[in-house]
Motif scaffolding. Structure first.
Motif, short mmCIF file in Angstrom:
data_model
loop_
_atom_site.label_atom_id
_atom_site.label_comp_id
_atom_site.label_asym_id
_atom_site.label_seq_id
_atom_site.Cartn_x
_atom_site.Cartn_y
_atom_site.Cartn_z
N UNK A 41 0.82 -1.20 0.00
CA UNK A 41 0.00 0.00 0.00
C UNK A 41 0.87 1.27 0.00
N UNK A 42 2.05 1.20 0.59
CA UNK A 42 2.96 2.37 0.58
C UNK A 42 3.36 2.70 -0.85
N UNK A 43 3.63 1.67 -1.65
CA UNK A 43 4.00 1.89 -3.05
C UNK A 43 2.81 2.43 -3.83
N UNK A 44 1.62 1.89 -3.58
CA UNK A 44 0.42 2.37 -4.26
C UNK A 44 0.23 3.86 -3.96
N UNK A 45 0.36 4.24 -2.71
CA UNK A 45 0.20 5.65 -2.32
C UNK A 45 1.25 6.53 -2.99
N UNK A 46 2.48 6.08 -3.03
CA UNK A 46 3.56 6.84 -3.67
C UNK A 46 3.29 7.04 -5.16
N UNK A 47 2.89 5.96 -5.82
CA UNK A 47 2.64 6.03 -7.27
C UNK A 47 1.45 6.95 -7.56
N UNK A 58 -0.44 10.84 2.47
CA UNK A 58 -1.37 10.59 3.57
C UNK A 58 -2.80 10.54 3.05
N UNK A 59 -3.16 11.45 2.13
CA UNK A 59 -4.49 11.41 1.53
C UNK A 59 -4.70 10.09 0.80
N UNK A 60 -3.67 9.66 0.07
CA UNK A 60 -3.75 8.38 -0.65
C UNK A 60 -3.91 7.23 0.34
N UNK A 61 -3.16 7.27 1.44
CA UNK A 61 -3.22 6.22 2.45
C UNK A 61 -4.61 6.16 3.10
N UNK A 62 -5.20 7.33 3.34
CA UNK A 62 -6.56 7.36 3.90
C UNK A 62 -7.55 6.70 2.94
N UNK A 63 -7.42 7.01 1.65
CA UNK A 63 -8.29 6.40 0.65
C UNK A 63 -8.07 4.89 0.60
N UNK A 64 -6.82 4.47 0.57
CA UNK A 64 -6.50 3.05 0.50
C UNK A 64 -7.09 2.30 1.69
N UNK A 65 -6.91 2.87 2.87
CA UNK A 65 -7.40 2.22 4.09
C UNK A 65 -8.91 2.04 4.04
N UNK A 66 -9.62 3.06 3.58
CA UNK A 66 -11.08 3.01 3.52
C UNK A 66 -11.58 2.07 2.41
N UNK A 67 -10.96 2.16 1.23
CA UNK A 67 -11.50 1.48 0.06
C UNK A 67 -10.92 0.09 -0.21
#
Length: 179
Positions: A41-47, A58-67
């Motif tokens: 998920x860290x790589x997904x957020x970075x990309x 952090x915004x990407x991580x929040x989305x990933x965590x929820x979705x």
């Protein structure tokens, strides 16, 4: 990467279940497609942040965590990455579903330094294959926007079509100007 210099209009594309066969996947030497593993998920957020889909990781991580986090087992079969020859994850795409359980291509991203190498095309082909395997005889869907006109061109080359709605002609005009 998103091109925010053109007007923004979101729209849906679909690939009919009876569309022509897909081309073979081709990647540059040393690159490979891999499935999600816990921690990716860290790589997904970075990309996704690198291609301007999110303002911050952090915004990407929040989305990933929820979705995505509630679906760890599905992620291992549906979320793909491309690794470069150094083993770094540099692109991602996911074979997902809509709220109504329709097959959906979701969140294509290739970091800017790795663009124009065919990575997005390889991922789009593989995600399309996965969805056709999991949803035989169903049309496939994706949501996109005029800011993603490079990806739209790729999707069209893989026989995805723009849904014709009230914005259809405006979308075509923007995409034509952006090319």
């Amino acid at each position: 990467m998103l091109d925010k210099s053109v007007p923004f209009i979101p729209f849906t594309m679909f690939r009919p279940s009876n569309a022509p066969s897909l081309p073979e996947i081709q990647l540059p030497e040393g690159y490979q497609i891999v499935f999600y593993q816990l921690g990716d998920e860290k790589d997904w957020c970075r990309i996704e942040t690198a291609v301007l889909e999110f303002d911050t990781e952090k915004d990407a991580a929040d989305y990933f965590k929820k979705s995505f986090t509630p679906f760890q087992n599905e992620l291992k079969k549906r979320m793909l990455f491309v690794e470069n020859p150094l083993g770094e994850k540099v692109a991602t795409f996911t074979a997902w579903w809509t709220k109504d359980d329709y097959p959906r291509l979701h969140w294509l991203g290739v970091i800017p330094e790795e663009q124009r190498k065919g990575l997005a095309k390889a991922l789009a082909i593989r995600v399309t294959q996965i969805l056709h395997e999991n949803y035989p005889d169903q049309d496939l869907y994706l949501n996109t926007q005029t800011w993603s006109h490079h990806a739209v061109k790729l999707y069209k080359n893989l026989n995805y079509q723009i849904f014709q709605d009230q914005n259809y002609q405006k979308i075509l005009d923007i995409l034509t100007i952006a090319e």
